[in-house]
Design a protein around this motif. Structure first.
Motif, PDB file in Angstrom:
ATOM      1  N   ARG A 194      -0.139  -2.601   4.704  1.00  0.00           N
ATOM      2  CA  ARG A 194      -1.452  -2.224   4.216  1.00  0.00           C
ATOM      3  C   ARG A 194      -2.234  -3.453   3.740  1.00  0.00           C
ATOM      4  O   ARG A 194      -3.448  -3.567   4.002  1.00  0.00           O
ATOM      5  CB  ARG A 194      -1.311  -1.217   3.063  1.00  0.00           C
ATOM      6  CG  ARG A 194      -2.633  -0.705   2.506  1.00  0.00           C
ATOM      7  CD  ARG A 194      -3.351   0.228   3.484  1.00  0.00           C
ATOM      8  NE  ARG A 194      -4.675   0.643   3.043  1.00  0.00           N
ATOM      9  CZ  ARG A 194      -4.946   1.796   2.445  1.00  0.00           C
ATOM     10  NH1 ARG A 194      -3.984   2.670   2.232  1.00  0.00           N
ATOM     11  NH2 ARG A 194      -6.184   2.107   2.085  1.00  0.00           N
TER      12      ARG A 194
ATOM     13  N   GLN B  38      -5.767  -4.678   5.094  1.00  0.00           N
ATOM     14  CA  GLN B  38      -6.884  -4.470   4.158  1.00  0.00           C
ATOM     15  C   GLN B  38      -6.541  -5.161   2.839  1.00  0.00           C
ATOM     16  O   GLN B  38      -6.225  -4.514   1.843  1.00  0.00           O
ATOM     17  CB  GLN B  38      -7.062  -2.948   3.953  1.00  0.00           C
ATOM     18  CG  GLN B  38      -8.399  -2.507   3.426  1.00  0.00           C
ATOM     19  CD  GLN B  38      -8.436  -0.989   3.282  1.00  0.00           C
ATOM     20  OE1 GLN B  38      -7.415  -0.306   3.360  1.00  0.00           O
ATOM     21  NE2 GLN B  38      -9.618  -0.439   3.053  1.00  0.00           N
TER      22      GLN B  38
ATOM     23  N   TYR C 209      -8.102  -6.586   0.423  1.00  0.00           N
ATOM     24  CA  TYR C 209      -8.775  -6.273  -0.849  1.00  0.00           C
ATOM     25  C   TYR C 209      -8.267  -4.964  -1.432  1.00  0.00           C
ATOM     26  O   TYR C 209      -8.334  -4.744  -2.642  1.00  0.00           O
ATOM     27  CB  TYR C 209     -10.299  -6.233  -0.670  1.00  0.00           C
ATOM     28  CG  TYR C 209     -10.788  -5.104   0.196  1.00  0.00           C
ATOM     29  CD1 TYR C 209     -10.959  -3.831  -0.313  1.00  0.00           C
ATOM     30  CD2 TYR C 209     -11.068  -5.313   1.544  1.00  0.00           C
ATOM     31  CE1 TYR C 209     -11.395  -2.792   0.492  1.00  0.00           C
ATOM     32  CE2 TYR C 209     -11.503  -4.289   2.355  1.00  0.00           C
ATOM     33  CZ  TYR C 209     -11.662  -3.020   1.814  1.00  0.00           C
ATOM     34  OH  TYR C 209     -12.084  -1.989   2.611  1.00  0.00           O
ATOM     35  N   PHE C 210      -7.749  -4.076  -0.578  1.00  0.00           N
ATOM     36  CA  PHE C 210      -7.224  -2.811  -1.102  1.00  0.00           C
ATOM     37  C   PHE C 210      -6.017  -3.079  -1.997  1.00  0.00           C
ATOM     38  O   PHE C 210      -5.975  -2.654  -3.157  1.00  0.00           O
ATOM     39  CB  PHE C 210      -6.847  -1.853   0.029  1.00  0.00           C
ATOM     40  CG  PHE C 210      -6.242  -0.571  -0.457  1.00  0.00           C
ATOM     41  CD1 PHE C 210      -7.035   0.448  -0.966  1.00  0.00           C
ATOM     42  CD2 PHE C 210      -4.861  -0.381  -0.453  1.00  0.00           C
ATOM     43  CE1 PHE C 210      -6.475   1.632  -1.447  1.00  0.00           C
ATOM     44  CE2 PHE C 210      -4.288   0.792  -0.929  1.00  0.00           C
ATOM     45  CZ  PHE C 210      -5.113   1.802  -1.417  1.00  0.00           C
TER      46      PHE C 210
ATOM     47  N   THR D 192      -6.943  -4.917  -5.218  1.00  0.00           N
ATOM     48  CA  THR D 192      -7.501  -4.118  -6.303  1.00  0.00           C
ATOM     49  C   THR D 192      -6.478  -3.116  -6.832  1.00  0.00           C
ATOM     50  O   THR D 192      -6.489  -2.787  -8.023  1.00  0.00           O
ATOM     51  CB  THR D 192      -8.806  -3.425  -5.882  1.00  0.00           C
ATOM     52  OG1 THR D 192      -8.611  -2.775  -4.618  1.00  0.00           O
ATOM     53  CG2 THR D 192      -9.939  -4.437  -5.743  1.00  0.00           C
ATOM     54  N   VAL D 193      -5.572  -2.633  -5.971  1.00  0.00           N
ATOM     55  CA  VAL D 193      -4.492  -1.768  -6.463  1.00  0.00           C
ATOM     56  C   VAL D 193      -3.658  -2.525  -7.512  1.00  0.00           C
ATOM     57  O   VAL D 193      -3.225  -1.953  -8.512  1.00  0.00           O
ATOM     58  CB  VAL D 193      -3.607  -1.269  -5.305  1.00  0.00           C
ATOM     59  CG1 VAL D 193      -2.259  -0.751  -5.812  1.00  0.00           C
ATOM     60  CG2 VAL D 193      -4.319  -0.163  -4.525  1.00  0.00           C
TER      61      VAL D 193
ATOM     62  N   VAL E 249      -5.444  -2.062 -10.602  1.00  0.00           N
ATOM     63  CA  VAL E 249      -5.329  -0.677 -11.077  1.00  0.00           C
ATOM     64  C   VAL E 249      -4.063  -0.496 -11.917  1.00  0.00           C
ATOM     65  O   VAL E 249      -4.066   0.218 -12.918  1.00  0.00           O
ATOM     66  CB  VAL E 249      -5.313   0.303  -9.883  1.00  0.00           C
ATOM     67  CG1 VAL E 249      -4.880   1.696 -10.315  1.00  0.00           C
ATOM     68  CG2 VAL E 249      -6.684   0.351  -9.203  1.00  0.00           C
TER      69      VAL E 249
ATOM     70  N   MET F 231     -16.685   0.008  -0.208  1.00  0.00           N
ATOM     71  CA  MET F 231     -15.844  -0.559   0.844  1.00  0.00           C
ATOM     72  C   MET F 231     -16.651  -1.495   1.733  1.00  0.00           C
ATOM     73  O   MET F 231     -16.167  -2.572   2.113  1.00  0.00           O
ATOM     74  CB  MET F 231     -15.185   0.520   1.684  1.00  0.00           C
ATOM     75  CG  MET F 231     -14.195  -0.063   2.699  1.00  0.00           C
ATOM     76  SD  MET F 231     -13.114   1.159   3.480  1.00  0.00           S
ATOM     77  CE  MET F 231     -14.259   1.906   4.628  1.00  0.00           C
TER      78      MET F 231
ATOM     79  N   LEU G 174     -11.543   0.703  -7.351  1.00  0.00           N
ATOM     80  CA  LEU G 174     -10.764   0.719  -6.106  1.00  0.00           C
ATOM     81  C   LEU G 174     -11.729   1.059  -4.973  1.00  0.00           C
ATOM     82  O   LEU G 174     -12.069   2.223  -4.765  1.00  0.00           O
ATOM     83  CB  LEU G 174      -9.645   1.757  -6.211  1.00  0.00           C
ATOM     84  CG  LEU G 174      -8.568   1.728  -5.122  1.00  0.00           C
ATOM     85  CD1 LEU G 174      -7.968   0.348  -4.943  1.00  0.00           C
ATOM     86  CD2 LEU G 174      -7.471   2.722  -5.449  1.00  0.00           C
ATOM     87  N   PRO G 175     -12.197   0.025  -4.241  1.00  0.00           N
ATOM     88  CA  PRO G 175     -13.361   0.181  -3.358  1.00  0.00           C
ATOM     89  C   PRO G 175     -13.021   0.747  -1.980  1.00  0.00           C
ATOM     90  O   PRO G 175     -13.183   0.066  -0.972  1.00  0.00           O
ATOM     91  CB  PRO G 175     -13.882  -1.256  -3.274  1.00  0.00           C
ATOM     92  CG  PRO G 175     -12.661  -2.103  -3.377  1.00  0.00           C
ATOM     93  CD  PRO G 175     -11.734  -1.371  -4.300  1.00  0.00           C
ATOM     94  N   VAL G 176     -12.615   2.004  -1.953  1.00  0.00           N
ATOM     95  CA  VAL G 176     -12.351   2.693  -0.687  1.00  0.00           C
ATOM     96  C   VAL G 176     -12.842   4.136  -0.807  1.00  0.00           C
ATOM     97  O   VAL G 176     -13.038   4.639  -1.927  1.00  0.00           O
ATOM     98  CB  VAL G 176     -10.847   2.696  -0.331  1.00  0.00           C
ATOM     99  CG1 VAL G 176     -10.354   1.275  -0.026  1.00  0.00           C
ATOM    100  CG2 VAL G 176     -10.008   3.326  -1.427  1.00  0.00           C
TER     101      VAL G 176
ATOM    102  N   SER H 140      -7.800   7.421   3.143  1.00  0.00           N
ATOM    103  CA  SER H 140      -9.000   7.332   2.312  1.00  0.00           C
ATOM    104  C   SER H 140     -10.085   8.289   2.820  1.00  0.00           C
ATOM    105  O   SER H 140     -10.779   8.932   2.030  1.00  0.00           O
ATOM    106  CB  SER H 140      -9.521   5.893   2.297  1.00  0.00           C
ATOM    107  OG  SER H 140      -8.594   5.038   1.657  1.00  0.00           O
TER     108      SER H 140
END
Lengths: 141, 141, 141, 141
Positions: free
Chosen positions: A75, A79, A81-82, A85-86, A89, D73, D95-97, D121
């Motif tokens: 993942r 992606q 940036y996903f 950012t997770v 989180v 996103m 969380l930008p999705v 998503s």
């Protein structure tokens, strides 16, 4: 179903010995329960001081997301940036590379996770799997 | 001078066994190095999930402040706001009660600290000292 | 053993209705699993916006320490700086007053915890216990 | 204008049922008010423990930035470091999705946001929109 301390300590010992026998860099390993809380940890002599946090993040992310380090890395590759950012989180406690290994019971419920760090990510995952397999569970690297 | 992993694991095991033999609540124990970084940890079966954080805070505060849990408690009894704000200074990783035990070498240099939690603070400290003494060091509870 | 979502939602609804029927201030309630992770939450109309964090801290502290809000309050009354620094140890997610109610299975293993906030701490605890009892568990307030 | 608890709970239930009826992975959903504070949350049986934090971050970021997950996103795809550092600005709660869906009133004022997580998503966003539409609001995914 949950890891006992005896099981967790055997997983940690086997993982560290696996790396030592293979001549790898000194490994560190943590076992977390199904809620992401530590049961056992050990850092090999000569390992850098930050190894607890790295091992924990590998295993904690696996628990929180319900997927092993390889799936997390896929993942992140797709992606970045996903997963970046997770990480935020979860207060920094996610590290999306091999070495975070999920363990489920026969019904698919998560029992806990193992995090290993110190050598290459692939070797870290191999050591974690060695420990998990030795105590009779099926690893999900 | 520094704890080896073997020493750290023996301290943890002896501390946990000390509590079990005495019939106390299930103990958890961590050994930190002179920089406050974890070497070994174990949580007894039946202990609540938050025990890592508590054990770590007892030992981390001892390292950061250069004083054992009893001296920290004396300061907290005399000046509660001081230790309360010190807790904030170190991101929450200070818990000023017995069970955080400092270990020095013969020249007085800090080698590391042990944090034990699960029973009364005094019993926690006794278990930590049992482990430290058994491997040949002098505890500073 | 773990709460299902259906059980968690019934606990939340019954707790909120308990307060409304009694004419109390609007309540909010959360149910956490055995690892301290949220299953269900609801905030009554008219409650202040910070209620999630308060409910969570009451329940999270119960899980992490393995004791209900009344036992936490007794400890805080006896040794305020201890619970103050424990709050820091757990990143602020501990609130040592009634309203954080632990739930165990018949073997004494923790299943989860309920946190209720909005009226007096004693009333909050009463509402949590009403919900827990209604779905067939024994509360440990 | 603000979500009532009844509306928020219906949004959450409809979103979870939408995923279950479609045979998706178990969903979790949160509804936040215009200040970013939780009103209602539910985690489906079988979902991983970290779902509250993920759902909250999707919805919280939508509120704080005033834009839904798709717009976030797009910005992340164009300028990953921007959303990465925005995540840090808001303590990790961005969380930008898709799956973070903003809700406005007829004048364009934000009423709140819904965060859904558990499947892809896009499916998460579809479930959130199903809930929002069913209670008579217009989603901004």
């Amino acid at each position: 179903m949950a890891f006992t301390l005896d099981e967790a300590q055997r997983i940690v010992s086997i993982a560290l010995n696996h790396g030592r026998d293979a001549g790898w860099n000194p490994l560190s390993a943590v076992v977390l329960d199904a809620g992401g809380h530590p049961i056992a940890f050990a850092r090999s002599d000569g390992a850098s001081p930050g190894r607890y946090a790295i091992a924990e993040a590998k295993a904690y992310g696996a628990i929180m997301l319900g997927m092993g380090g390889r799936a997390q890395m896929a993942r992140a590759e797709a992606q970045a940036y996903f997963m970046g950012t997770v990480n935020g989180v979860f207060g920094g406690k996610v590290l999306p590379v091999p070495g975070g290994v999920l363990v489920r019971d026969l019904d698919g419920a998560v029992i806990g996770a193992v995090g290993v760090t110190g050598d290459s990510s692939d070797n870290d995952a191999e050591a974690a799997c060695a420990g998990i397999t030795a105590v009779g569970y099926t690893p999900e690297p």
